[in-house]
Design an enzyme around this catalytic site. Sequence first.
Site, short mmCIF file in Angstrom:
data_model
loop_
_atom_site.label_atom_id
_atom_site.label_comp_id
_atom_site.label_asym_id
_atom_site.label_seq_id
_atom_site.Cartn_x
_atom_site.Cartn_y
_atom_site.Cartn_z
N SER A 56 -10.17 -0.95 6.52
CA SER A 56 -9.84 -0.86 5.37
C SER A 56 -8.84 -1.87 4.90
O SER A 56 -8.46 -1.60 3.29
CB SER A 56 -8.35 0.52 5.37
OG SER A 56 -8.88 1.28 5.05
N LYS A 87 0.51 -1.48 0.16
CA LYS A 87 0.03 -0.27 0.26
C LYS A 87 1.21 1.10 -0.02
O LYS A 87 2.08 1.35 0.52
CB LYS A 87 -0.57 0.16 1.19
CG LYS A 87 -1.97 1.10 1.06
CD LYS A 87 -2.81 0.52 2.57
CE LYS A 87 -4.09 1.34 2.39
NZ LYS A 87 -5.02 1.17 3.75
N SER A 137 -9.72 1.77 2.44
CA SER A 137 -9.51 1.88 1.68
C SER A 137 -8.33 1.55 0.75
O SER A 137 -7.48 1.67 -0.16
CB SER A 137 -7.87 3.54 2.80
OG SER A 137 -7.47 2.69 3.60
#
Lengths: 493, 509
Positions: free
Chosen positions: A179, A80, A155
């Site tokens: 997330s 990420k 996310s």
Amino acid sequence: MIDLSVLSATEIRDGIAGKRFSAREVADAAFARVEALEPSIHAFNQLTPELAEAAADRVDAMVAAGDELPPLAGVPAAIKDNMNLVGTRTTCSSKILASYESVYDCTAVRRLLDAGALPVGKCNLDEFAFGSSTENSAFGVTHNPWDTDRVPGGSSGGSAAAVAAGMATVSLGSDTGGSIRQPGALTGTVAMKPTYGRVSRYGCVAFASSLDQIGPFAHNVRDAALVLNAIAGKDEMDATSVTETVPDFTATLNDGVKGLRVGIVRDMLELEGLDPGIKASVEAAAARYAALGAEVGDVDIPAARHGLSAYYIIGPAEASSNLARFDGIRYGYRVDDATDVLDLYMRSRAEGFGPESIRRIMLGTYALSAGYYDAYYGQAQKARTLIIEDFAKAFESYDVLLTPTSPEVAFKIGEKSTDPLAMYLSDVFTIPLNLAGLPGVSMPCGLSEGLPIGLQVIGRHFDEATMLRAAAALEADLALDMTPSMARGGLDG
Amino acid sequence: MAKDRLSEVLERYEAVIGLEIHTELTSLKSKMFCGCPVEFGGEPNTRVCPVCLGLPGALPVPNEAAVEATVLAGLAVNCDIALWSQFHRKQYFYPDMPKDYQISQYDLPFCSGGHLDVEVDGDAVFQRVDRDSEEEYTARIGITRIHLEEDTGKMIHVGGAEGRISGAEKSLVDFNRAGTPLMELVSEPDIRTPEEARRFAQKLRLIMLTLGVSDCSMEEGSMRVDGNISIRLRGEIELGTKSEIKNMNSFKALHDALAYEIVRQADLMDVGERVVQETRHWDVGAKRTSMLRSKEEAHDYRYFPEPDMVPFAFTEEWVESIAQRVPELPDAKRERFMGTWDLPKYDAVVLTSDLAMAGFFEAAVAQTGPARAKSVANTMINDFSAHLNAEGIGVDESPVKPSMLAELVVLVDDGTISGKQAKEVFSAMVKTGEAPAVIVEARNMRQVSDTSAIEAVVDAIIAANPDEVASYRGGKIGLVGWFVGQVMREMRGQGNPKVVNEVLRRKLG
């Protein structure tokens, strides 16, 4: 060419160790998939073939030297883009950090790479991890490999989509309110948030420090456990990481669930707005646990209904503080015609942050302001205590708890982007775990209208092993094929 | 001028003063939340890392030695130590602050509720007009709290006048200091005169030096004193409006700025104007304070518990183990000097007001023996201090070592040299760094106390000066001085004056 859509992390490592293929060939296969699929997915903000190839060459050199390979040797991994890695930009999908080059490594990323993984690239996210759809990115939307008109969740949508599409075998996400788990559910991947403190947060750009936790995405429970093995454990650079013993999380995966006490969180399952297909699928999963010999019953977590409100005070409050450092002084976006320092601050931040970031900074700043602190932050902390107590009570009677991960399957791009409150509801089942610091794993438990459904298995603090054992037992029993059609096969025939 | 006005003003008004004293824990190896070294100066931005630069993703890890040093300081000034404590974030934007919040403490400081007793003597006693005696007095100043926080970086303004921000072309930031452990002490508003404030700050500094937690340099900013001050008519109970004074970079500046501010506020009140709550800057050159910012610009710091760290839970046993480490403090040392060596209070105060002086004294006395402690004290307070002042050096920088001073004292005390010769030896010692015995030997200064040798010289002088002997015997006994001079000249100054006198008086009869 190697078909990465079917190989597990262990199969890749063993294949390299057995010289059936090289780590370099694995890297090539991963980037071939990226070339084919990334244009329609946009999982990545930055690809790192040079880093992956260098890592692959190190693995191949070990093979040549006859060295024992580390557990994730040659395994393509995506990261990420809110985690630092030297040689990459760490943008948090924000204009304000668009050109920010990492000068040190995030501990979890370092540990993953030290375990032999090949870094494929940095994955798209909702800006600073604010969102549940990966639409709030300065660099464009990420598409769900199951249906590219739909969101992958967020996310950590890029990390989820990269694994779902087989562009990476595993990936790292961060989870502040869901997330990791919610995009895991929406993309049919296994996605885990470890216990707060289990994995160092050092080097992961903070959203809400008391809630954030790094965790893995994988195609199966075993691979997720392998990644957790690699990244877990005390880090001297993170004062909230704990010295708790780190077991081998793969050791008990096949021990079954006979006698395990499995609690269905009934009041969450009765939540209004829950997709009936998801509800039925979770009930069916519970029935399978009973069939496998578990003792299944119902339990309520009444305080969890305060979770969303408490989270939208605590999360933004901490975020407003954590994001203060993006001020245009030392790094990041800065207007070049500022008249004075206040002008520099105000315009750099107004232009550098996207709308959802600005909304959360304002919410959090307000909640911490003189005269409002007790009514908002103080109350939210009390709600948090109640949630912790309710879970503790439930764990007196049960070893693991079950809820849906998300109230709905992947929704259409644009469907909720104008309605923040509807978007916030996406995390109603995942948020209570962050507030309580508990571990949770989302695993596929079926399809609804052709889209994956996620089951959330919740464990006790630092008892990821039992949680993963329960997930592995159901995974084996269901034996679902969770490869989206676009990602099937070796792609080049 | 201000001082005269001050006494006059203080007859009508009472000043209410509280101090905030920041002390950098300069003796620690590393910064508050990272491993960067704590040192003064250095090339800008060389002692920095992701943590103290506030880079994305970096996290603070508390320096346990800093926490211990703060608890140690708290115990030394009679504070209660909190068994449950934590850091908070204090939030405001400023370019010298990497994270745009400062990790500090809010409602749960490590130390609270302490006090220091300060003694005031001399002219300053008169500033305290509520006292009915002119004798020295002791004022007990409460200490509200001591907490720990991180220091900021430093701004350097280029192109403006005297490095001030106004008129500067650009501003640079040096983060070397950012993250240095900083201890903040807040006093109760118990201080009534500028002299009490000065004595309080001086005493606190001496205690911190004794604890070895900081070099407490006001010049380099490792000890920074801010004052909150208001005045009220004598007998009035309600507090007046206060101003906060900054930039007091020496004890003299602290005293003078507070004195100035008392007079300034009195001048306003005398003509019926209101004092405005504001922060004021002491200009040491112009000898006046000027407004820095008004209360309307005050921040809402939005304090909240620092989520990157867990709270501190201490045990009584741990606090006790830190208490064991509190060394002998200045008050106790002064009492010991008075008790053990029978020194007058003045001597004890002078010797214990400087750590190195006290250490020097003890080392010297260990060599001379306690009976000569007063002689050691005299030599240190007079010759040694004069020498340090003249050279502008500290105790440790002097070529004169405790063993040398002790040796000199013994040489005088056992009559080997005279007090006058001792002065000469001391000067030589300062120049050459040689031991007194070596100097005495080289200069052949050994004092002659042998009575028979002196008698021989005296006999010769008496024989050679019959007229003077007659005068003396006729009643001009003042002539004895002249005889002493003659004898001493004959003996090239090495005769023991006491013995020479004795023999002369006897022989002259």
